[in-house]
Scaffold this active site. Structure first.
Site, PDB file in Angstrom:
ATOM      1  N   ASP A 145       0.814  -1.214   0.000  1.00 12.52           N
ATOM      2  CA  ASP A 145       0.000   0.000   0.000  1.00 12.52           C
ATOM      3  C   ASP A 145       0.847   1.264   0.000  1.00 12.52           C
ATOM      4  O   ASP A 145       0.339   2.347  -0.302  1.00 12.52           O
ATOM      5  CB  ASP A 145      -0.920   0.009   1.226  1.00 12.52           C
ATOM      6  N   LEU A 204     -12.248   6.846   1.188  1.00 11.32           N
ATOM      7  CA  LEU A 204     -12.952   7.078   2.441  1.00 11.32           C
ATOM      8  C   LEU A 204     -13.676   5.805   2.862  1.00 11.32           C
ATOM      9  O   LEU A 204     -14.621   5.363   2.203  1.00 11.32           O
ATOM     10  CB  LEU A 204     -13.958   8.233   2.282  1.00 11.32           C
ATOM     11  N   HIS A 327     -20.676   5.157  -1.198  1.00 16.14           N
ATOM     12  CA  HIS A 327     -22.060   4.874  -0.828  1.00 16.14           C
ATOM     13  C   HIS A 327     -22.735   5.934   0.049  1.00 16.14           C
ATOM     14  O   HIS A 327     -23.961   5.922   0.159  1.00 16.14           O
ATOM     15  CB  HIS A 327     -22.135   3.519  -0.110  1.00 16.14           C
TER      16      HIS A 327
END
Length: 370
Positions: A145, A204, A327
């Site tokens: 990452d 996020l 979402h």
């Protein structure tokens, strides 16, 4: 016999997996184990398209979760041969700027980075150890990452600390690089004009950060030496005055382990609301503390987004990704509402796909090593 790539994304309480056909990278099977350490459950989409859901024993740990996944795969094996097991590893430090085949020496160096990612690195490495036993014969490949941010210049990667501390690796690394690299590739393919400009990407979710993409390349990001810095997260504090940490340690006499638990497990949306780190639950709640936590999150995310814009000299687009970014519409609107002073810029929502990116990296690495 079909060669496949088994991609594992091991989190603190979850284990996601996807099986890709080696040549086409078509997804043959996918699923995840959630609730490890609490109420573990395995869901999967099988080769025929049908879905399955299974409760696992309460004492399921990451090792036994992977064993359950391997048993499930074995029960639906369509003459598959695992060419490699590919792992997401959160911290690659200064040594690993690209995917590598895991050797004992690589494992030793990755274990030394556990203090820099205590919430993730132990579980990432546990997944490698378990897969080496359960899928013996297949090489393990680590994708990092931190790697996408490895090209940051000294102005961006340095802390204002003495040189001897910086020489010891006390510096900014950045995280969520696999997600940001995927977004960069999607932008390059679908929005080349935007990709050539200045884009703030917000990954996020329960873990959250922002990245400044200039010409598709990471030039700055909000996380730094550890995955604790930057914007507030589900249970992590985000940026905090170092003096506050010293105060908790010295004056409140809380002890290192207690302070670490506060910063990593009891802060963020959970700490601010006193209710939950689940954004959906907070949006449904009529408790004013829930509204405060979400407004705080939006404010700090917007402030850090402006910082990313400064690093690029402007902003042409804001891309939302991750569970919250994809979402939670009200949260997106609250963030964007605080950024209107920056002028007009395009807003996109792009789902991330770290597992496919990892499979792509593994395929390339295996070809080059052949």
């Amino acid at each position: 016999m079909i060669d496949t790539l088994l991609v594992l994304n091991t989190g603190s309480s979850s284990l996601k997996f996807q099986i890709f056909e080696d040549q086409t990278l078509d997804v043959l099977m996918s699923g995840k184990v959630t609730g490890i350490g609490d109420t573990p459950e395995m869901r999967a989409k099988l080769p025929g398209g049908q879905e399955t859901q299974t409760s696992l024993p309460a004492n399921t740990d990451h090792d036994s979760a992977l064993s359950a996944v391997m048993d499930l795969i074995g029960g639906h094996d369509h003459a598959w041969r695992t060419a490699a097991v590919v792992h997401r590893v959160v911290h690659g430090g200064q040594d690993f700027a690209e995917p590598v085949i895991v050797t004992p020496e690589v494992m030793y160096r990755l274990e030394a980075l556990i203090p820099l990612a205590p919430l993730h690195q132990p579980h990432n490495l546990a997944g490698i150890t378990a897969s080496a036993r359960l899928a013996s014969g297949a090489p393990d490949i680590a994708c990092f990452d931190t790697a996408f941010h490895a090209g940051h210049d000294e102005l961006t990667s340095s802390f204002a600390l003495p040189q001897e501390m910086r020489d010891k690796g006390v510096r900014r690394y950045g995280f969520h690089g696999l997600s940001y690299e995927w977004i960069s590739q999607v932008l390059s393919r679908d929005y080349p004009d935007l990709c050539a400009g200045s884009v703030v990407v917000g990954h996020l979710g329960n873990g959250a950060s922002l990245c400044a993409l200039k010409n598709g390349i990471s030039v700055d990001t909000t996380m730094s030496m550890t995955a604790l810095d930057g914007i507030p997260m589900g249970t992590r504090s985000g940026s905090i005055d170092p003096g506050a940490v010293l105060y908790m340690l010295h004056d409140l006499d809380l002890g290192v382990e207690t302070v670490q638990d506060i910063l990593y497990e009891r802060s963020g949306l959970k700490g601010l609301s006193g209710i939950s780190n689940d954004v959906e639950a907070l949006l449904r709640s009529d408790d004013p503390h829930a509204a405060f936590a979400l407004e705080y999150f939006a404010l700090k995310t917007a402030q850090h987004a402006a910082m990313m814009a400064v690093s690029m000299g402007g902003i042409d687009a804001f891309v939302f990704t991750g569970g919250i970014g994809e979402h939670a519409g009200p949260v997106r609107e609250a963030i964007l509402g605080r950024l209107r002073f920056l002028g007009d810029f395009k807003t996109l929502v792009i789902p991330t796909n770290e597992e496919r990116l990892m499979a792509t990296h593994a395929k390339k690495l295996l070809r080059s090593a052949a």
